[in-house]
Design a protein around this motif. Structure first.
Motif, PDB file in Angstrom:
ATOM      1  N   TYR A   3      -2.439   8.255  12.136  1.00 15.98           N
ATOM      2  CA  TYR A   3      -3.114   9.435  12.656  1.00 15.98           C
ATOM      3  C   TYR A   3      -4.525   9.106  13.128  1.00 15.98           C
ATOM      4  N   ALA A   4      -5.234   8.233  12.419  1.00 23.55           N
ATOM      5  CA  ALA A   4      -6.591   7.852  12.819  1.00 23.55           C
ATOM      6  C   ALA A   4      -6.573   7.110  14.151  1.00 23.55           C
ATOM      7  N   LEU A  54       1.274   6.962   2.339  1.00 21.86           N
ATOM      8  CA  LEU A  54       0.312   7.908   2.896  1.00 21.86           C
ATOM      9  C   LEU A  54      -0.862   7.193   3.552  1.00 21.86           C
ATOM     10  N   LEU A  55      -1.193   6.020   3.075  1.00 22.30           N
ATOM     11  CA  LEU A  55      -2.256   5.239   3.712  1.00 22.30           C
ATOM     12  C   LEU A  55      -1.828   4.826   5.113  1.00 22.30           C
ATOM     13  N   TYR A  56      -0.580   4.382   5.257  1.00 19.73           N
ATOM     14  CA  TYR A  56      -0.076   4.029   6.578  1.00 19.73           C
ATOM     15  C   TYR A  56      -0.061   5.249   7.498  1.00 19.73           C
ATOM     16  N   THR A  57       0.326   6.389   6.983  1.00 17.37           N
ATOM     17  CA  THR A  57       0.331   7.619   7.773  1.00 17.37           C
ATOM     18  C   THR A  57      -1.073   7.969   8.229  1.00 17.37           C
ATOM     19  N   PHE A  58      -2.053   7.863   7.323  1.00 17.72           N
ATOM     20  CA  PHE A  58      -3.432   8.150   7.679  1.00 17.72           C
ATOM     21  C   PHE A  58      -3.931   7.195   8.762  1.00 17.72           C
ATOM     22  N   ILE A  59      -3.584   5.919   8.658  1.00 18.81           N
ATOM     23  CA  ILE A  59      -4.020   4.946   9.661  1.00 18.81           C
ATOM     24  C   ILE A  59      -3.417   5.267  11.020  1.00 18.81           C
ATOM     25  N   TYR A  86       0.840  -1.195   0.000  1.00 16.16           N
ATOM     26  CA  TYR A  86       0.000   0.000   0.000  1.00 16.16           C
ATOM     27  C   TYR A  86       0.874   1.244   0.000  1.00 16.16           C
ATOM     28  N   HIS A  87       0.285   2.370  -0.330  1.00 19.99           N
ATOM     29  CA  HIS A  87       1.017   3.631  -0.386  1.00 19.99           C
ATOM     30  C   HIS A  87       1.374   4.097   1.026  1.00 19.99           C
TER      31      HIS A  87
END
Length: 52
Positions: A31-32, A24-29, A21-22
């Motif tokens: 932060y979530a 940024l997806l890991y970063t978003f997860i 996965y990208h």
């Protein structure tokens, strides 16, 4: 950076072949999850302060 300008689609496909996965997806997860923990903590603090 030059790869993004000269051939962005090929560079993106190479990135995807190395990682499922990208990033940024890991970063978003991350932060979530941190936001969810903060929300739970805030709710617990508010719950116990209201009982005084």
């Amino acid at each position: 950076m030059n790869q993004w300008i000269s051939h962005p689609i090929e560079h993106f496909q190479q990135l995807m072949s190395h990682q499922p996965y990208h990033p940024l997806l890991y970063t978003f997860i991350v932060y979530a999850v941190i936001g969810f923990i903060r929300l739970i903590f805030w709710g617990l603090v508010k719950l116990f302060r209201g009982r005084r």
